[in-house]
Enzyme design. Sequence first.
Site, PDB file in Angstrom:
ATOM      1  N   CYS A 274      67.831   6.603  27.702  1.00  0.00           N
ATOM      2  CA  CYS A 274      69.183   6.660  27.175  1.00  0.00           C
ATOM      3  C   CYS A 274      69.276   5.843  25.904  1.00  0.00           C
ATOM      4  CB  CYS A 274      70.175   6.115  28.206  1.00  0.00           C
ATOM      5  SG  CYS A 274      70.033   6.893  29.838  1.00  0.00           S
TER       6      CYS A 274
ATOM      7  N   ARG B  28      73.437   9.215  27.791  1.00  0.00           N
ATOM      8  CA  ARG B  28      72.547   9.412  28.935  1.00  0.00           C
ATOM      9  C   ARG B  28      71.661  10.640  28.793  1.00  0.00           C
ATOM     10  NH1 ARG B  28      74.452  10.971  35.102  1.00  0.00           N
ATOM     11  NH2 ARG B  28      72.447  10.605  36.143  1.00  0.00           N
TER      12      ARG B  28
ATOM     13  N   ILE C 270      67.390  11.745  34.076  1.00  0.00           N
ATOM     14  CA  ILE C 270      66.021  11.876  34.596  1.00  0.00           C
ATOM     15  C   ILE C 270      66.020  11.733  36.113  1.00  0.00           C
ATOM     16  CG2 ILE C 270      63.690  10.934  34.541  1.00  0.00           C
ATOM     17  CD1 ILE C 270      64.470  12.193  31.906  1.00  0.00           C
TER      18      ILE C 270
ATOM     19  N   ILE D 127      48.437  18.605  19.335  1.00  0.00           N
ATOM     20  CA  ILE D 127      48.468  19.275  18.040  1.00  0.00           C
ATOM     21  C   ILE D 127      47.207  18.916  17.275  1.00  0.00           C
ATOM     22  CG2 ILE D 127      50.976  19.350  17.885  1.00  0.00           C
ATOM     23  CD1 ILE D 127      50.837  17.052  15.919  1.00  0.00           C
TER      24      ILE D 127
END
Length: 667
Positions: free
Chosen positions: A2, A54, A57, A317
């Site tokens: 958060c 928030r 999770i 990547i």
Amino acid sequence: MCGIAGFIDLSGAATADAMGHTAAGMADSIRHRGPDDSGAWVDDAAGVALSHRRLSILDLSESGHQPMVSASGRSVIVFNGEVYNFAEVRAILEKDTGPVKWRGHSDTEILLEAVERWGVEKTLGLVNGMFAFALWDKVARTLALARDRMGKKPLYYGWNGGVFMFASELKAMRRHPAFAGKVSRGAVSLLLRHNYIPSPHSIYEGIYKIPPACLLTVDMPLAAGGPFSPYADADTAACPKRFWDLRGLMERGSRRPVNVTMDEAVDRLDEILRDATRLRTLADVPVGAFLSGGIDSATVVAIMQAQSQRPVKTFTIGAREKEHDEAHHAKAVAEALGTDHTELYVTPDQVMPVLEEMADICDEPISDAALANTYIVSGLARKEVTVCLTGDGGDEMFSGYPRYNTANWYYNQWQPKVDPIPNPARRALAAALKAVSKEAWDSIYSAVKPMIPKSRRWDSAGDKLHELARILPYVEPERFYGMIYHWGNADQIVIGAENLSTVISDPSQWLVSPDKVARMVYLDIASRLPDSILAKVDRVTMRTSLEARSPILDYRVMEFSASLPTELKIEGWTGKVVLRNLLYRYVPKGIVDRPKKGFSMPISQWLRGPLRDWAEDLLSEKRLREEGFFDPAPIRAKLAEHVTGKAQWHYQLWTALMFQAWLNGAK
């Protein structure tokens, strides 16, 4: 994960509605950290306002809403992060107090009720997590600010215009009407020297970072203008106080390391990391992992996959330039482990838009060439998961950086030979060694190599002799460490810069230990790890509303690492030996046993090509003179030498460019 913000304003000039509006605006400026919910809470009589964004999770219901008021109504908290062992803390709390009428199952509620029962300091000693929080105690009339042991989650604080304010990111502070926002020239000098701004300093005067493992308690007398210091353990009425002693931990471990075999060390590390990984996969949302192909992330993914009933989603990547690409190594690891793997190859066209956003993303300048890559891979992962595990901390916990190998080699083998040599002569010898190119030294060494016993032969002789040249003038490892990064004469380049004290520059803060490698490792863990590497990961993952969790940064791993002798971490010119041996239990050795390359992009080439116009604009002499922070001459000279191929100055130039990009975006 958060974002938090708030302030104490005792002027009495603002109404409750105005305070709530300001606090909500501060939180909304960091909406990317928490797009799922928001809230603000005001105690206008005390002049206190707290706000929160928030990212859900754990406990996705309304019972996890913040700011959260305790069951008794005494305390209010805004919390950023995760308490991984929340179930354990809850069980201890219920055993201690009896049944608790819980509103939900969020870790925030458990933390809040634990603080009411045991107090902030005892609770901090029990929790295992990554976090930053602010807790207002209505009865004691104190505001407690705390940050986790390793510094995973950020927390800024300071005074502006008679208002005490705090936030997860500086952009939230900038939303407060009292914020001054004067750039600290001393901090700019630190940035050029280290490529980040070490704690407790920030890019702004009067605004500081809570150091890792610290608690700051602000009471009403202090808020009314009492003494104050940003330095931990200072002798003042209010300053950050350490609740976990990294320095003492490492000093004890380096003086009396445990006596274990390699197999015993690997067994214990496997046990700790399995539990650390298990805790970090607990979530009410999808979880994946970054996979670079290196030792650290491969170990985390291997353990994660071993505990999962289905293929773990992994993301990486790569770059088209082969010397910078590790994507094919990551793919090999993913295939060996059987993960559900996704990869993306980046181009300069994809990186340029990220660079334009960098000032806003970073909040304060961080010069890390991997930052753009991490941002892009975070966006890639966020399309499928909300939480990603990372391999952050492996190099620091288990001595993986080449400089540790150099220090180990020099201080154990060469220092006794060079100690009798006067320092001026050592400097002259260092200059002579550097005057010959690495390639030339390799050729010379190849000619004499057959005459050297096999047991004493080197690989990469040119690299080692140039490393020897760097370390020769410095008796203390901290002095050598302090000369590693970027602009050594930063105070001469930044106009009007003052010298600010840091753990790197202040001998009174150095590790007291006979193990010179441990002394360098300590500086990395105390400064570069939280203020550069973890700050980078926090900003870019949060920008994409992705939560990053790092099992290797579990404090139990740190405590175990501190107890191990350097011999179990470095063997010859190979680092992270104990971590490597653990990984070999999960993945064939040949897939991961290769030279360290790092997770970066080809900045040197791009500054001569697709990024040249961008660099020329930000570092133009006219712009530099008008802004008045840098002496243009040395910067322009290095840019000219780099773009013509006369020299390699991309690290130094990138640091200056990141400040310029930040300054341009912060206007």
